[in-house]
Design a protein around this motif. Structure first.
Motif, PDB file in Angstrom:
ATOM      1  N   ARG A   1     -10.104   3.469  -5.227  1.00  0.00           N
ATOM      2  CA  ARG A   1     -11.546   3.421  -4.976  1.00  0.00           C
ATOM      3  C   ARG A   1     -11.904   2.709  -3.694  1.00  0.00           C
ATOM      4  O   ARG A   1     -13.007   2.828  -3.197  1.00  0.00           O
ATOM      5  CB  ARG A   1     -12.245   2.753  -6.157  1.00  0.00           C
ATOM      6  CG  ARG A   1     -12.051   3.578  -7.398  1.00  0.00           C
ATOM      7  CD  ARG A   1     -12.733   2.963  -8.597  1.00  0.00           C
ATOM      8  NE  ARG A   1     -12.385   3.747  -9.787  1.00  0.00           N
ATOM      9  CZ  ARG A   1     -13.235   4.011 -10.766  1.00  0.00           C
ATOM     10  NH1 ARG A   1     -14.453   3.549 -10.720  1.00  0.00           N
ATOM     11  NH2 ARG A   1     -12.843   4.729 -11.801  1.00  0.00           N
ATOM     12  N   GLY A   2     -10.974   1.922  -3.182  1.00  0.00           N
ATOM     13  CA  GLY A   2     -11.226   1.251  -1.916  1.00  0.00           C
ATOM     14  C   GLY A   2     -10.666   2.057  -0.756  1.00  0.00           C
ATOM     15  O   GLY A   2     -10.501   1.538   0.340  1.00  0.00           O
ATOM     16  N   ASP A   3     -10.338   3.316  -1.032  1.00  0.00           N
ATOM     17  CA  ASP A   3      -9.841   4.210   0.006  1.00  0.00           C
ATOM     18  C   ASP A   3      -8.478   3.817   0.555  1.00  0.00           C
ATOM     19  O   ASP A   3      -8.141   4.119   1.685  1.00  0.00           O
ATOM     20  CB  ASP A   3     -10.856   4.299   1.161  1.00  0.00           C
ATOM     21  CG  ASP A   3     -11.215   5.752   1.423  1.00  0.00           C
ATOM     22  OD1 ASP A   3     -11.023   6.576   0.502  1.00  0.00           O
ATOM     23  OD2 ASP A   3     -11.652   6.066   2.540  1.00  0.00           O
ATOM     24  N   ARG A   4      -7.713   3.095  -0.257  1.00  0.00           N
ATOM     25  CA  ARG A   4      -6.363   2.727   0.148  1.00  0.00           C
ATOM     26  C   ARG A   4      -5.397   3.799  -0.324  1.00  0.00           C
ATOM     27  O   ARG A   4      -5.568   4.330  -1.432  1.00  0.00           O
ATOM     28  CB  ARG A   4      -5.954   1.406  -0.508  1.00  0.00           C
ATOM     29  CG  ARG A   4      -6.646   0.184   0.055  1.00  0.00           C
ATOM     30  CD  ARG A   4      -6.356  -1.038  -0.795  1.00  0.00           C
ATOM     31  NE  ARG A   4      -7.265  -1.060  -1.941  1.00  0.00           N
ATOM     32  CZ  ARG A   4      -8.323  -1.866  -2.050  1.00  0.00           C
ATOM     33  NH1 ARG A   4      -8.583  -2.737  -1.100  1.00  0.00           N
ATOM     34  NH2 ARG A   4      -9.103  -1.807  -3.090  1.00  0.00           N
ATOM     35  N   SER A   5      -4.405   4.115   0.469  1.00  0.00           N
ATOM     36  CA  SER A   5      -3.390   5.080   0.041  1.00  0.00           C
ATOM     37  C   SER A   5      -2.282   4.347  -0.697  1.00  0.00           C
ATOM     38  O   SER A   5      -1.607   3.488  -0.144  1.00  0.00           O
ATOM     39  CB  SER A   5      -2.803   5.824   1.241  1.00  0.00           C
ATOM     40  OG  SER A   5      -1.811   6.719   0.785  1.00  0.00           O
ATOM     41  N   LEU A   6      -2.132   4.689  -1.968  1.00  0.00           N
ATOM     42  CA  LEU A   6      -1.113   4.050  -2.792  1.00  0.00           C
ATOM     43  C   LEU A   6      -0.148   5.115  -3.296  1.00  0.00           C
ATOM     44  O   LEU A   6      -0.498   6.290  -3.394  1.00  0.00           O
ATOM     45  CB  LEU A   6      -1.767   3.359  -3.989  1.00  0.00           C
ATOM     46  CG  LEU A   6      -2.780   2.264  -3.645  1.00  0.00           C
ATOM     47  CD1 LEU A   6      -3.532   1.825  -4.893  1.00  0.00           C
ATOM     48  CD2 LEU A   6      -2.070   1.075  -3.009  1.00  0.00           C
ATOM     49  N   SER A   7       1.065   4.677  -3.627  1.00  0.00           N
ATOM     50  CA  SER A   7       2.039   5.619  -4.179  1.00  0.00           C
ATOM     51  C   SER A   7       2.760   4.982  -5.346  1.00  0.00           C
ATOM     52  O   SER A   7       3.096   3.791  -5.315  1.00  0.00           O
ATOM     53  CB  SER A   7       3.067   6.023  -3.120  1.00  0.00           C
ATOM     54  OG  SER A   7       2.459   6.798  -2.117  1.00  0.00           O
ATOM     55  N   LEU A   8       2.994   5.795  -6.371  1.00  0.00           N
ATOM     56  CA  LEU A   8       3.831   5.352  -7.482  1.00  0.00           C
ATOM     57  C   LEU A   8       5.230   5.144  -6.909  1.00  0.00           C
ATOM     58  O   LEU A   8       5.731   5.989  -6.165  1.00  0.00           O
ATOM     59  CB  LEU A   8       3.877   6.438  -8.559  1.00  0.00           C
ATOM     60  CG  LEU A   8       2.971   6.319  -9.783  1.00  0.00           C
ATOM     61  CD1 LEU A   8       1.662   5.631  -9.472  1.00  0.00           C
ATOM     62  CD2 LEU A   8       2.726   7.662 -10.405  1.00  0.00           C
ATOM     63  N   ARG A   9       5.846   4.027  -7.224  1.00  0.00           N
ATOM     64  CA  ARG A   9       7.130   3.704  -6.608  1.00  0.00           C
ATOM     65  C   ARG A   9       8.207   4.743  -6.924  1.00  0.00           C
ATOM     66  O   ARG A   9       8.447   5.050  -8.094  1.00  0.00           O
ATOM     67  CB  ARG A   9       7.602   2.325  -7.061  1.00  0.00           C
ATOM     68  CG  ARG A   9       7.762   2.209  -8.575  1.00  0.00           C
ATOM     69  CD  ARG A   9       8.182   0.809  -8.980  1.00  0.00           C
ATOM     70  NE  ARG A   9       8.464   0.752 -10.411  1.00  0.00           N
ATOM     71  CZ  ARG A   9       8.776  -0.348 -11.076  1.00  0.00           C
ATOM     72  NH1 ARG A   9       8.849  -1.497 -10.431  1.00  0.00           N
ATOM     73  NH2 ARG A   9       9.029  -0.316 -12.361  1.00  0.00           N
ATOM     74  N   PRO A  10       8.851   5.290  -5.888  1.00  0.00           N
ATOM     75  CA  PRO A  10       9.918   6.265  -6.124  1.00  0.00           C
ATOM     76  C   PRO A  10      11.286   5.592  -6.265  1.00  0.00           C
ATOM     77  O   PRO A  10      12.241   6.214  -6.695  1.00  0.00           O
ATOM     78  CB  PRO A  10       9.883   7.152  -4.878  1.00  0.00           C
ATOM     79  CG  PRO A  10       9.419   6.234  -3.795  1.00  0.00           C
ATOM     80  CD  PRO A  10       8.500   5.216  -4.455  1.00  0.00           C
ATOM     81  N   GLU A  11      11.377   4.327  -5.910  1.00  0.00           N
ATOM     82  CA  GLU A  11      12.631   3.575  -6.011  1.00  0.00           C
ATOM     83  C   GLU A  11      12.280   2.101  -5.989  1.00  0.00           C
ATOM     84  O   GLU A  11      11.117   1.739  -5.791  1.00  0.00           O
ATOM     85  CB  GLU A  11      13.586   3.965  -4.874  1.00  0.00           C
ATOM     86  CG  GLU A  11      13.028   3.744  -3.475  1.00  0.00           C
ATOM     87  CD  GLU A  11      13.385   2.381  -2.931  1.00  0.00           C
ATOM     88  OE1 GLU A  11      14.591   2.079  -2.851  1.00  0.00           O
ATOM     89  OE2 GLU A  11      12.458   1.607  -2.587  1.00  0.00           O
ATOM     90  N   GLY A  12      13.260   1.242  -6.202  1.00  0.00           N
ATOM     91  CA  GLY A  12      12.940  -0.159  -6.392  1.00  0.00           C
ATOM     92  C   GLY A  12      13.158  -1.103  -5.226  1.00  0.00           C
ATOM     93  O   GLY A  12      12.503  -2.141  -5.128  1.00  0.00           O
ATOM     94  N   THR A  13      14.067  -0.752  -4.343  1.00  0.00           N
ATOM     95  CA  THR A  13      14.469  -1.701  -3.307  1.00  0.00           C
ATOM     96  C   THR A  13      13.325  -2.098  -2.369  1.00  0.00           C
ATOM     97  O   THR A  13      13.143  -3.281  -2.071  1.00  0.00           O
ATOM     98  CB  THR A  13      15.652  -1.137  -2.498  1.00  0.00           C
ATOM     99  OG1 THR A  13      16.705  -0.819  -3.416  1.00  0.00           O
ATOM    100  CG2 THR A  13      16.156  -2.147  -1.487  1.00  0.00           C
ATOM    101  N   ALA A  14      12.546  -1.107  -1.929  1.00  0.00           N
ATOM    102  CA  ALA A  14      11.471  -1.418  -0.982  1.00  0.00           C
ATOM    103  C   ALA A  14      10.504  -2.448  -1.568  1.00  0.00           C
ATOM    104  O   ALA A  14      10.073  -3.376  -0.875  1.00  0.00           O
ATOM    105  CB  ALA A  14      10.730  -0.137  -0.593  1.00  0.00           C
ATOM    106  N   GLY A  15      10.179  -2.296  -2.842  1.00  0.00           N
ATOM    107  CA  GLY A  15       9.252  -3.227  -3.482  1.00  0.00           C
ATOM    108  C   GLY A  15       9.838  -4.628  -3.593  1.00  0.00           C
ATOM    109  O   GLY A  15       9.129  -5.625  -3.395  1.00  0.00           O
ATOM    110  N   VAL A  16      11.121  -4.713  -3.914  1.00  0.00           N
ATOM    111  CA  VAL A  16      11.769  -6.012  -4.029  1.00  0.00           C
ATOM    112  C   VAL A  16      11.744  -6.718  -2.667  1.00  0.00           C
ATOM    113  O   VAL A  16      11.382  -7.898  -2.571  1.00  0.00           O
ATOM    114  CB  VAL A  16      13.231  -5.877  -4.521  1.00  0.00           C
ATOM    115  CG1 VAL A  16      13.939  -7.223  -4.447  1.00  0.00           C
ATOM    116  CG2 VAL A  16      13.264  -5.330  -5.935  1.00  0.00           C
TER     117      VAL A  16
END
Length: 423
Positions: A72-87
RNA sequence: GUGGGUGUAGCUCAGCUGGUAGAGCGCUGCGUUGUGGUCGCAGAUGUCGCGGGUUCAAGUCCCGUCACUCACCCCA
């Protein structure tokens, strides 16, 4: 046909199979927990740019398999496709790398990739992963690989294989890439494959189509073009793996679909799983943290597929997570007995005994049937006589024998016998 | 994303050349008075994935669609 169905390609686990799923997930995480890895709970969606930058724009995972949406704030988000980047993002954001290195973390949960579903290939997939960040000690590479191998072994899996190779580093890979590109240029390849070669020539190496595969007989290999540092690193990793008594197979054509991998790269495959045979994989990543805005620390990690590992266990006929869900089943025969039962049930559970009772006011016969189905080795029967005498009947379902116990002593007696049996 | 296969009771499946549905398992109950697992008997449950078409008539043929599945691709 029900009005609502689970989204396409999303697996669900419910009893009795869900207990096997839980067992697998625990088994995959166990070795890392015992090696001092700390748990990290991460968001299931992140800034889209994190994956584009971290995992790589040219990868299939990012370019065509992400679930991307605008909030709703016009941010582009993605469901995580893998874990390393988030860690890595979390390490940088929370400055976890400012203490003792390496930072060792493990995680578990769902990941999302909009692929065409297949047996073992799901749009919501479950993974258990670890990351060891801030150190390029080859012993750390060996540790990560060993922990994965140990996890599979603990489950009793046998028909799996570990493929290992080195993908080189920022120094030696570009030169090799050029050599490979020149080699591929002279082959007879179709258009999609040429496009793939232009994007990532390494990817063509593990093409399974015979018409492609047959032309790759004397393709140049990364392992023959490693720089001195990478060569030494890889040799050390193998030495440490021997120390840890881990078996592997050299796989010079192994490629990973995520761009961040450098040097040590590995994959576990199971021979009974068909096309989706990869049950786990991982490797070292040198530039990832820096590309996400952190210090230039190297890391290594793995992601193990929970769904596929469960499938592998089933394929090998291992009955993981089997066994009764309760230790004791209580059968009341009268209204007064139901009150006694509810009280007893609370006491049993408080004492750490897994217990259930017959609900729904079924007859004794039906209740006994339910008791049998529960798998509980012991059944407590309470009728009018027992209520009056303030005792209960405890039946051993396997032997069929039965004995009276006073209301006061049941819980203690049951706990004693259950503990004896579990040894 | 490309190409193939499948879709019938809760589950596994049978239904030959089109004539308005079956088995096994499971489930519920019964086999008299307070006892499960074996056995016997009885019973319940299906818009034959969904939508359209051909036909006097379709689970059975045709088209579409959805889901699952196999291979490619991708990867856990």
């Amino acid at each position: 046909m029900p009005e609502f169905q689970a989204p396409k390609g999303v697996p669900e686990y419910f009893p009795p199979r869900s207990s096997a799923f839980l067992t697998v997930r625990e088994a995959l995480a166990f070795p890392a927990q015992h090696a001092g890895y700390g748990y990290i709970e991460l968001p299931v969606f992140e800034d889209t740019a994190l994956f584009v930058r971290g995992v790589g724009e040219s990868t299939d995972v990012v370019s065509k398999e992400m679930y991307t949406f605008t909030d709703r704030g016009d941010r582009s988000l993605s469901l995580r496709p893998e874990g390393t980047a988030g860690v890595i993002r979390s390490i940088v954001e929370n400055r976890l790398d400012k203490g003792t290195l390496p930072v060792k973390l493990w995680y578990a949960g769902p990941f999302f990739r909009a692929e065409r579903p297949q047996h073992g290939r799901y749009r919501q997939l479950q993974q258990v992963g670890i990351e060891a960040v801030g150190g390029d000690d080859p012993a750390l590479d060996a540790e990560v690989i060993t922990l994965a191998d140990e996890a599979y072994r603990r489950l009793g899996l046998r028909q799996y294989r570990l493929d290992l190779t080195s993908l080189g580093c920022a120094q030696c890979r570009p030169a090799y890439r050029e050599v490979l590109t020149n080699f591929l240029a002279q082959l007879d390849l179709d258009e999609p494959t040429r496009a793939r070669a232009a994007l990532n020539p390494l990817r063509v190496l593990d093409d399974k189509r015979p018409e492609v595969h047959d032309q790759l007989g004397d393709a140049p290999l990364m392992v023959d073009h490693l720089c001195a540092e990478c060569r030494d690193h890889y040799d050390s990793v193998r030495g440490f793996l021997r120390d840890a008594r881990v078996q592997w197979q050299e796989a010079p054509r192994l490629v990973r679909g995520l761009d961040y991998y450098t040097r040590t790269t590995f994959e576990f495959t199971h021979e009974l799983l068909g096309a989706q045979s990869g049950i786990g994989g991982g490797g070292r990543y040198d530039g990832l943290m820096e590309s996400v805005g952190g210090d230039a620390l190297s890391g290594i990690g793995f992601g193990l597929g929970t769904d596929r590992t469960l499938l592998a266990c089933e394929a090998e006929g291992l009955d993981v997570g089997a066994g009764p869900r309760v230790d004791v089943f209580v059968v009341p025969i009268s209204d007064a007995a139901r009150h006694v039962s509810v009280g007893l049930l609370a006491e049993l559970r408080e004492a750490g005994i897994r217990a259930d009772m017959a609900y729904g006011g079924r007859g004794l016969k039906g209740s006994m049937k339910a008791a049998d189905k529960s798998g509980a080795p012991r059944v407590v029967i309470i009728g009018e006589d027992e209520v009056a005498a303030q005792n209960v009947q405890v039946k051993d379902m396997q032997q069929g024998s039965q004995q009276a116990m006073t209301r006061e002593e049941v819980v203690g007696e049951l706990r004693r016998s259950i503990m004896e049996e579990s040894q």
